[in-house]
Design an enzyme around this catalytic site. Structure first.
Site, short mmCIF file in Angstrom:
data_model
loop_
_atom_site.label_atom_id
_atom_site.label_comp_id
_atom_site.label_asym_id
_atom_site.label_seq_id
_atom_site.Cartn_x
_atom_site.Cartn_y
_atom_site.Cartn_z
N PHE A 170 -6.20 15.61 -17.00
CA PHE A 170 -6.87 14.78 -17.26
C PHE A 170 -8.21 14.93 -17.36
CE2 PHE A 170 -3.29 12.59 -18.44
CZ PHE A 170 -3.10 12.30 -19.93
N ASP A 171 -9.15 14.84 -17.35
CA ASP A 171 -10.95 14.56 -16.99
C ASP A 171 -10.72 12.56 -16.56
OD1 ASP A 171 -13.93 14.91 -16.12
OD2 ASP A 171 -14.01 14.01 -18.20
N GLY A 172 -11.87 12.91 -15.86
CA GLY A 172 -11.76 11.31 -15.83
C GLY A 172 -12.94 10.25 -16.98
N PHE A 203 -7.52 17.97 -21.31
CA PHE A 203 -7.64 17.46 -21.64
C PHE A 203 -9.42 16.69 -21.13
CE2 PHE A 203 -4.28 15.49 -23.38
CZ PHE A 203 -4.07 15.54 -24.53
N ASP A 253 -13.55 15.94 -21.76
CA ASP A 253 -14.92 15.62 -23.26
C ASP A 253 -16.05 16.78 -22.90
OD1 ASP A 253 -17.80 13.70 -21.44
OD2 ASP A 253 -15.71 13.89 -21.04
#
Length: 340
Positions: free
Chosen positions: A174-176, A288, A290
């Site tokens: 995951f991105d943060g 994932f 954004d």
């Protein structure tokens, strides 16, 4: 008595995320341009004629296999599954037979489906208790994010080679900011620059960050880990956060996760280093993020999905927030493959 899936991780997935249906979609789109009155029939005829034809894997196939493998750790004697996968498609039940056949050919333990004959599947996510929705349809993913239904991502095209992905262990990266955490810190960076962002995060290191669109999913994955065997050497689920943050913005991430009671196996604070090479080494079944800035290179190496901003987000003003290359948009009429 209704099935209780409150402790089960439920993933809803479109047919186009699970399988490569680009050929069928191209037939529909071509017919829609040249003979719109008969486009649906052309698509239907193609799907009927190819009912028994194999489909190539879609971007999410490695993830689905790894998720379903976790059910081998279910308690003896039954009980609810650890993971449930639901295939959700805009195809009609008739044109969906090819999808059903390919699920059976691969012996995927998928027993629940929603085939909606041209209608959006988003309205049925709550009925199926979906925690994560994966699709190639931009509008459907946007509706999910705007409605706060669950986590959602628009999947990129499959990577060049997925044979290197590990078996026997589920790996998710995951991105943060704007994914696990909300977008407030990223907005500071966009509006005031890096120095202000770093100072803000250092000053607030003991203030937990608000939850982002994937926080609930991460917390459920953490609860899932608690139900699985664990040792120093091995765990069936391995979670990583791969973020462009660096010191002194790192402690707020770790302390927020601690506040949530969430354990992650690995965290990478990159500070400008290319995420793609770290992801290549970590080998996640899905990543994932954004921003397409990070996804363009990552998607060529590992399965990847873009997390949309909410429609009212100020981040939509950023160039990174609007690119949708490789994704499909909704059609006004009955779907080809692009409408899931």
């Amino acid at each position: 008595m209704a099935l209780d899936l409150s402790d089960t991780l439920v993933v809803g997935i479109s047919a186009t995320a699970l399988f490569d249906l680009r050929e069928a979609d191209a037939i529909f789109q071509d017919a829609k341009r040249n003979d719109p009155k008969n486009a649906l029939e052309s698509y239907r005829q193609h799907m009927l004629e190819s009912e028994d034809a194999p489909l190539a894997d879609g971007t999410a196939m490695p993830l689905v296999k790894a998720l379903l493998d976790l059910n081998q750790y279910c308690s003896p004697g039954g009980g609810e599954p650890l993971v449930e996968v639901v295939v959700m498609s805009r195809n009609s039940p008739e044109t969906g037979i090819r999808v059903f056949n390919n699920i059976r050919q691969r012996q995927l333990a998928v027993s629940r489906h929603a085939f909606t004959g041209g209608e959006s599947v988003v309205d049925y996510l709550k009925a199926y208790d979906v925690d994560l929705f994966l699709t190639t349809n931009v509008q459907d993913a946007q509706r999910v994010i705007d409605g706060h239904h669950c986590a959602a991502a628009v999947l990129k095209q499959p990577p060049n080679d997925s044979n290197h992905l590990p078996e026997g262990q589920l790996r998710i990266a995951f991105d943060g900011d704007a994914v696990i955490f909300d977008e407030s810190s990223e907005l500071v960076y966009k509006a005031e620059g890096l120095d202000s962002f770093l100072a803000n995060e250092d000053r607030k290191q003991d203030v937990p960050m608000p939850a982002g669109p994937y926080a609930t999913l991460l917390k459920k994955l953490s609860r899932l880990q608690d139900r699985l065997p664990f040792s120093v050497d091995y765990s069936p689920v391995r979670i990583a956060i791969v973020t462009a943050r660096n010191a002194p913005a790192e402690l707020r991430v770790i302390k927020t996760l601690r506040h949530w009671g969430v354990y992650v196996d690995e965290v990478f604070f990159l500070g400008g280093i290319d995420k793609a090479q770290v992801l290549k080494a970590f080998r996640p079944h899905i990543f994932f993020d954004d921003q397409d800035l990070h996804l363009e290179r990552a998607a060529a190496l590992v399965p990847s999905g873009r997390v949309p901003y909410s429609s009212g987000s100020a981040l939509n003003q950023s160039p990174e927030g609007v690119s949708v290359e490789g994704e499909t948009h909704d059609n006004d009429s009955e779907p080809g493959a692009s409408a899931c």
